[in-house]
Design a protein around this motif. Structure first.
Motif, PDB file in Angstrom:
ATOM      1  N   LYS A 115      -7.341   6.614  -3.161  1.00  0.00           N
ATOM      2  CA  LYS A 115      -6.394   7.415  -2.376  1.00  0.00           C
ATOM      3  C   LYS A 115      -6.407   8.878  -2.844  1.00  0.00           C
TER       4      LYS A 115
ATOM      5  N   LYS B 117       0.848  -1.197   0.000  1.00  0.00           N
ATOM      6  CA  LYS B 117       0.000   0.000   0.000  1.00  0.00           C
ATOM      7  C   LYS B 117       0.881   1.243   0.000  1.00  0.00           C
TER       8      LYS B 117
ATOM      9  N   GLU C 188       2.096   5.634  -1.651  1.00  0.00           N
ATOM     10  CA  GLU C 188       2.253   6.857  -0.872  1.00  0.00           C
ATOM     11  C   GLU C 188       2.865   7.941  -1.749  1.00  0.00           C
TER      12      GLU C 188
END
Ligand code: SAM
Ligand code: SF4
Length: 472
Positions: free
Chosen positions: A85, A13, A17
C-alpha cells in the motif's frame, strides 16, 4: 480501543487506510508538513509525537497535500500488503514531485526501520528514512535533505520513550486520547516483525504518564487508552527511590487521577496478564471492563511454532479468570491468524473451536503473511496455499460475526453508561459513544452531550453496533 464490530475482509483492509493529520491552525510558517499514518494505534500515537517535535521547530501541518513542502508517511510493516500500500502511495506522489522537485518525501516508522537504506535504492522518490526511535532527529534529517542529500536514521534505542514530549492531538474528538506507556517488544513471536522494527521493550516513566493524563483530563478529555505492544509487562523503576512500578500499579495510579476519567489499555499478552491486573480493574469503576487478548491460534502445536509461550489450556484459564473476576459482561476481543506454516485442517478447526468456546465480543483476524527476517521465515515453510488461507480466514470471520451478534444481543434491555464521543457518522441527529465494555452505541440526540457520561437503554443491535435511547 477500536470500534467493536466484526470486520469483513474489506474492512480489515480498511484498517490499513491512512489517516491524514488535519491542519493545526498554527501560525502560517513557510514549511508545511503533510503527514499520513498507517497501521496500529501505536503509529497514530507516534504521529502525534512527530507533529509535536516538528511544530516545536517552527513547521506547521496541512491536510492539503498540494500545499505541502514535506510529505511524511508513518508506515506499518506487519503484513506484506501494508507495505504494498505504501509503495503504491509513493507512486501517486510522482506528479507532485515532477511539478515541485523541492518537495521532500519521507518514510517513517516500521517499514523505514525494516528496509533502511534499501528503501532509498528501491524508491527513488524517497528523500528521508526515519525509524520509530529517530523522531527527535527529524528536524536535522529534514535540513540534510534541504542541503541536497538523502537522510537516514534507523538507530534503535534502548531508552527512548518520548516521555517528555507532549503529543499534538490529531484526529481528536476532544474526548478520547491515546497515551503511549511503553515501546518495543521482547517477545519474539516467530511470525512477527515488531521486535525488529520497534526494538527492545522499554517503559515510560510513571510521572510523565500521569502528567499527560492529568493534562488531558483538564483539557476536557474523558478517556485515555494506555498503549503498548505488551502493556502487562510494563515495568519502570524510579531512579531515585529505586521503587518499581508494574502495570497493575500504573493502572491504579491513572484510575486514581479522577473517577470521571475512563481508562482503557491495549494490548495484553496472555502470558503476562496477571490476576493483580484483573483485581485492579475490578476495584475501579473507571477502569473499563474490556480486554484485548490475542490468541493467534487455538492449537498447541501451532502456538508452540509461533513461540507464543502459552498453551490453549493456559489461555482458556486466563479467560476463565477474567470472567470470574470481572464478570460475564467484560468485553473480550482477540487476534487470530489463519494459515500459519504447516497448519492442518484439524488445527484450523481448533482455532474455530476456541472461538466457539470463548464467544468473543470482537476480533481482528488475519491470514498469515510471511515477513522477511522473522524466525518463521528463516526456519519454517509458508506452505499453506493462499486460497486455503483465504477460506480459513473467511470461516473465522463468519463465526466471529455470529458471536459478536450474540454478545450484543445479550445487552438488549440493559442500561449502559455511555461516554458520548460525538455525532454518529451516519446522522447528525444521533450521538455515538461507547459502553464500558467498548461497544459502540448510537442513540437519538436530544441536546449536545459530547464528552458526557449518559445512561442509554439498549433496544436493538447489529453485530457491530448497539442502538438505544437516552434515559433521564
Ligand atoms: N503485541 C500484540 C500481541 O502480542 O498480541 C500484537 C501486535 S501486532 C502489531 C497485531 C497483530 O497482527 C498480531 O496480534 C497478529 O495477530 C497480527 N500479525 C502479526 N504478524 C503477522 C503476520 N506475519 N501475518 C499475519 N498477521 C500478523
Ligand atoms: Fe509481535 Fe508477539 Fe511482540 Fe505482539 S508480542 S508485538 S505479536 S512479537
Amino acid at each position: 480501543m477500536q470500534d467493536l464490530k466484526v470486520l469483513s475482509p474489506e474492512e480489515i483492509k480498511g484498517l490499513d487506510e491512512p489517516r491524514i493529520s488535519p491542519s493545526q491552525n498554527q501560525t502560517d510558517y513557510s514549511k508545511k508538513i503533510y503527514l499520513e499514518s498507517y497501521g496500529c494505534q501505536m503509529n497514530f500515537a507516534d504521529s502525534e509525537v512527530v507533529t509535536s517535535i516538528l511544530m516545536e521547530q517552527g513547521y506547521s501541518t496541512t491536510s492539503n497535500i498540494q500545499e505541502a513542502d514535506t510529505i511524511l508517511l508513518n508506515t506499518c510493516a506487519i503484513r506484506e500488503n501494508a507495505e504494498q500500500k505504501i509503495r503504491h502511495r509513493l507512486q501517486s506522489f510522482k506528479p507532485l514531485k515532477a511539478k515541485n522537485p523541492h518537495i521532500t518525501i519521507g518514510i517513517l516508522g516500521c517499514m523505514a526501520e525494516r528496509l533502511k537504506n534499501q528503501l532509498l535504492e528501491e524508491e527513488k522518490i524517497v528523500d528521508l528514512v526515519a525509524g520509530p526511535d529517530a523522531y527527535r532527529d527529524l528536524p536535522r534529517l529534514l535540513e540534510e535533505v534541504e542541503d541536497g542529500n538523502k537522510a537516514v536514521n534507523v538507530f534503535l534505542s534502548r531508552e527512548e520513550t518520548y516521555g517528555n514530549i507532549e503529543p499534538v492531538r490529531m484526529h481528536t474528538n476532544g474526548v478520547t486520547a491515546l497515551v503511549s506507556i511503553m515501546r518495543g517488544c521482547n517477545n519474539m513471536c516467530s511470525f512477527c516483525v515488531v521486535p525488529y522494527t520497534r526494538g527492545r521493550e522499554r517503559s515510560r516513566d510513571l510521572d510523565s504518564i500521569l502528567k499527560e493524563c492529568t493534562y488531558l483530563f483538564e483539557s476536557g478529555y474523558r478517556e485515555v487508552t494506555l498503549l503498548g505492544q505488551n502493556v502487562d509487562s510494563y515495568h519502570w523503576q524510579n531512579p531515585e527511590t529505586k521503587q518499581s512500578v508494574n502495570f497493575a500499579q500504573l493502572l491504579e495510579s491513572v484510575a486514581q487521577l479522577n473517577a470521571e476519567l475512563r481508562v482503557r489499555f491495549s494490548t495484553s499478552h496472555p502470558k503476562d496478564i496477571t490476576n493483580e491486573v484483573l483485581h485492579t480493574m475490578a476495584a475501579y469503576g473507571n477502569i473499563c471492563k474490556n480486554i484485548h487478548l490475542p490468541a493467534q491460534s487455538g492449537n498447541d502445536r501451532i502456538l508452540d511454532l509461533m513461540n507464543r509461550t502459552y498453551t490453549r489450556e493456559w489461555y482458556l484459564e486466563r479467560i476463565q479468570s477474567i470472567r470470574n473476576i470481572l464478570g460475564e459482561s467484560c468485553g473480550i476481543s482477540h487476534d487470530l491468524i489463519a494459515g500459519f506454516c504447516s497448519e492442518t485442517e484439524e488445527e484450523h478447526q481448533d482455532s474455530l473451536s476456541l472461538l466457539e468456546e470463548v464467544k468473543y465480543d470482537f476480533g481482528y483476524m488475519f491470514s498469515y503473511s510471511e515477513r522477511p527476517g522473522t524466525p518463521a521465515e528463516k526456519k519454517l515453510s509458508d506452505d499453506i496455499p493462499e486460497e486455503v488461507k483465504k477460506r480459513r480466514l473467511q470461516e473465522i470471520i463468519d463465526l466471529q460475526r455470529i458471536h459478536s451478534a450474540y454478545r450484543n444481543q445479550l445487552m438488549i434491555g440493559s442500561v449502559q453508561c455511555v461516554l458520548v464521543e460525538g455525532d454518529s457518522k451516519k446522522s447528525s441527529a444521533h450521538h455515538f459513544g461507547r459502553t464500558d465494555n467498548n461497544k459502540v452505541v448510537v442513540f437519538p440526540k436530544k441536546e449536545e452531550m459530547k464528552g458526557e457520561f449518559v445512561d442509554v437503554k439498549i433496544t436493538h443491535c447489529t453485530s457491530g453496533t448497539l442502538l438505544g435511547e437516552l434515559i433521564n
